[in-house]
Motif scaffolding. Sequence first.
Motif, PDB file in Angstrom:
ATOM      1  N   TYR A  57      14.917   6.825  22.249  1.00 47.09           N
ATOM      2  CA  TYR A  57      15.190   7.577  21.022  1.00 47.09           C
ATOM      3  C   TYR A  57      15.787   8.920  21.396  1.00 47.09           C
ATOM      4  O   TYR A  57      15.173   9.670  22.155  1.00 47.09           O
ATOM      5  CB  TYR A  57      13.901   7.814  20.215  1.00 47.09           C
ATOM      6  CG  TYR A  57      13.336   6.567  19.623  1.00 47.09           C
ATOM      7  CD1 TYR A  57      13.851   6.043  18.451  1.00 47.09           C
ATOM      8  CD2 TYR A  57      12.290   5.894  20.244  1.00 47.09           C
ATOM      9  CE1 TYR A  57      13.337   4.884  17.908  1.00 47.09           C
ATOM     10  CE2 TYR A  57      11.772   4.732  19.708  1.00 47.09           C
ATOM     11  CZ  TYR A  57      12.299   4.231  18.535  1.00 47.09           C
ATOM     12  OH  TYR A  57      11.793   3.084  18.002  1.00 47.09           O
ATOM     13  N   GLY A  59      17.947   9.735  23.406  1.00 47.63           N
ATOM     14  CA  GLY A  59      18.070   9.905  24.850  1.00 47.63           C
ATOM     15  C   GLY A  59      16.750  10.071  25.581  1.00 47.63           C
ATOM     16  O   GLY A  59      16.736  10.436  26.758  1.00 47.63           O
ATOM     17  N   SER A  86      15.686  -0.001  25.341  1.00 45.96           N
ATOM     18  CA  SER A  86      16.353  -0.567  24.171  1.00 45.96           C
ATOM     19  C   SER A  86      16.452   0.509  23.106  1.00 45.96           C
ATOM     20  O   SER A  86      15.662   1.447  23.072  1.00 45.96           O
ATOM     21  CB  SER A  86      15.570  -1.768  23.629  1.00 45.96           C
ATOM     22  OG  SER A  86      14.327  -1.352  23.098  1.00 45.96           O
ATOM     23  N   PRO A  88      20.008   1.412  21.498  1.00 46.56           N
ATOM     24  CA  PRO A  88      21.328   1.658  20.921  1.00 46.56           C
ATOM     25  C   PRO A  88      21.577   0.725  19.732  1.00 46.56           C
ATOM     26  O   PRO A  88      21.186  -0.437  19.745  1.00 46.56           O
ATOM     27  CB  PRO A  88      22.283   1.349  22.070  1.00 46.56           C
ATOM     28  CG  PRO A  88      21.471   1.542  23.295  1.00 46.56           C
ATOM     29  CD  PRO A  88      20.078   1.121  22.916  1.00 46.56           C
ATOM     30  N   LEU A  93      27.880  -1.810  21.718  1.00 42.69           N
ATOM     31  CA  LEU A  93      26.856  -1.212  22.554  1.00 42.69           C
ATOM     32  C   LEU A  93      27.413  -0.921  23.940  1.00 42.69           C
ATOM     33  O   LEU A  93      28.200  -1.686  24.480  1.00 42.69           O
ATOM     34  CB  LEU A  93      25.665  -2.153  22.684  1.00 42.69           C
ATOM     35  CG  LEU A  93      24.972  -2.527  21.381  1.00 42.69           C
ATOM     36  CD1 LEU A  93      23.856  -3.513  21.643  1.00 42.69           C
ATOM     37  CD2 LEU A  93      24.427  -1.294  20.693  1.00 42.69           C
ATOM     38  N   SER A  94      27.008   0.184  24.491  1.00 37.98           N
ATOM     39  CA  SER A  94      27.370   0.504  25.861  1.00 37.98           C
ATOM     40  C   SER A  94      26.111   0.945  26.587  1.00 37.98           C
ATOM     41  O   SER A  94      25.164   1.428  25.962  1.00 37.98           O
ATOM     42  CB  SER A  94      28.436   1.602  25.902  1.00 37.98           C
ATOM     43  OG  SER A  94      27.953   2.762  25.284  1.00 37.98           O
ATOM     44  N   GLN A  96      23.314   2.961  28.212  1.00 35.83           N
ATOM     45  CA  GLN A  96      22.858   4.315  27.959  1.00 35.83           C
ATOM     46  C   GLN A  96      22.183   4.841  29.216  1.00 35.83           C
ATOM     47  O   GLN A  96      21.388   4.141  29.838  1.00 35.83           O
ATOM     48  CB  GLN A  96      21.855   4.341  26.808  1.00 35.83           C
ATOM     49  CG  GLN A  96      22.409   3.802  25.507  1.00 35.83           C
ATOM     50  CD  GLN A  96      23.424   4.736  24.899  1.00 35.83           C
ATOM     51  OE1 GLN A  96      23.139   5.902  24.704  1.00 35.83           O
ATOM     52  NE2 GLN A  96      24.595   4.233  24.613  1.00 35.83           N
ATOM     53  N   THR A 116      20.274  -1.515  29.771  1.00 33.28           N
ATOM     54  CA  THR A 116      20.281  -1.179  28.349  1.00 33.28           C
ATOM     55  C   THR A 116      20.395  -2.430  27.490  1.00 33.28           C
ATOM     56  O   THR A 116      21.308  -3.238  27.671  1.00 33.28           O
ATOM     57  CB  THR A 116      21.470  -0.254  28.009  1.00 33.28           C
ATOM     58  OG1 THR A 116      21.401   0.924  28.808  1.00 33.28           O
ATOM     59  CG2 THR A 116      21.457   0.130  26.538  1.00 33.28           C
ATOM     60  N   GLY A 118      20.345  -3.634  23.279  1.00 36.29           N
ATOM     61  CA  GLY A 118      20.472  -3.120  21.922  1.00 36.29           C
ATOM     62  C   GLY A 118      19.111  -3.026  21.256  1.00 36.29           C
ATOM     63  O   GLY A 118      18.138  -3.648  21.691  1.00 36.29           O
ATOM     64  N   MET A 139      23.933   1.876  10.604  1.00 36.42           N
ATOM     65  CA  MET A 139      23.252   1.623  11.877  1.00 36.42           C
ATOM     66  C   MET A 139      22.125   0.599  11.732  1.00 36.42           C
ATOM     67  O   MET A 139      21.460   0.276  12.701  1.00 36.42           O
ATOM     68  CB  MET A 139      22.693   2.922  12.446  1.00 36.42           C
ATOM     69  CG  MET A 139      23.743   3.986  12.690  1.00 36.42           C
ATOM     70  SD  MET A 139      25.107   3.411  13.711  1.00 36.42           S
ATOM     71  CE  MET A 139      24.374   3.584  15.306  1.00 36.42           C
TER      72      MET A 139
END
Length: 164
Positions: A57, A59, A86, A88, A93-94, A96, A116, A118, A139
Amino acid sequence: MTEILVAYATKMGATREIAEAIAARIGSAAHEVTVLDAADVDSVEPYQAVVLGSALYAGRWRKDAVKLLTRNEELLRTRPLWLFHSGPLGSRLSPQQAPRKVRELAARVGAEEPFTFGGRLTPETAVGFFARRMARGSMAGDFRDWDEIGRWAGAIAQRLVEAR
């Protein structure tokens, strides 16, 4: 049979569900797997390998996951460790980057950067004002790729089999 710990830190349950899927896949390769909330893990000593995941959350990792890493740093240097997070959201998605403290701990124990996955944010699972508001917008949705989760867990299971 190898005793594997799959621990997680979650806020809305999505990371727990990912951890359960990872544990099921690793368990299907004849490994004994225990799934626990990171807050319930005092020590990783009983386990021969560890998979640890946290919701991400803004970062940040959940405190209980970071505490598990910190409390068990010495022991984690002596066992295989895989990390994931998890959170993003969205269709593109990339990977993180983990928080600096998590990256530093991972490096000290010899683990790779967290993988990472999703996240999920739905009106039914949203906790808190901002999450509920986001869950009504663009989102919202479940962005977890169960095939990707299965492949990642399968690779871990294979490495554990090879290490026997």
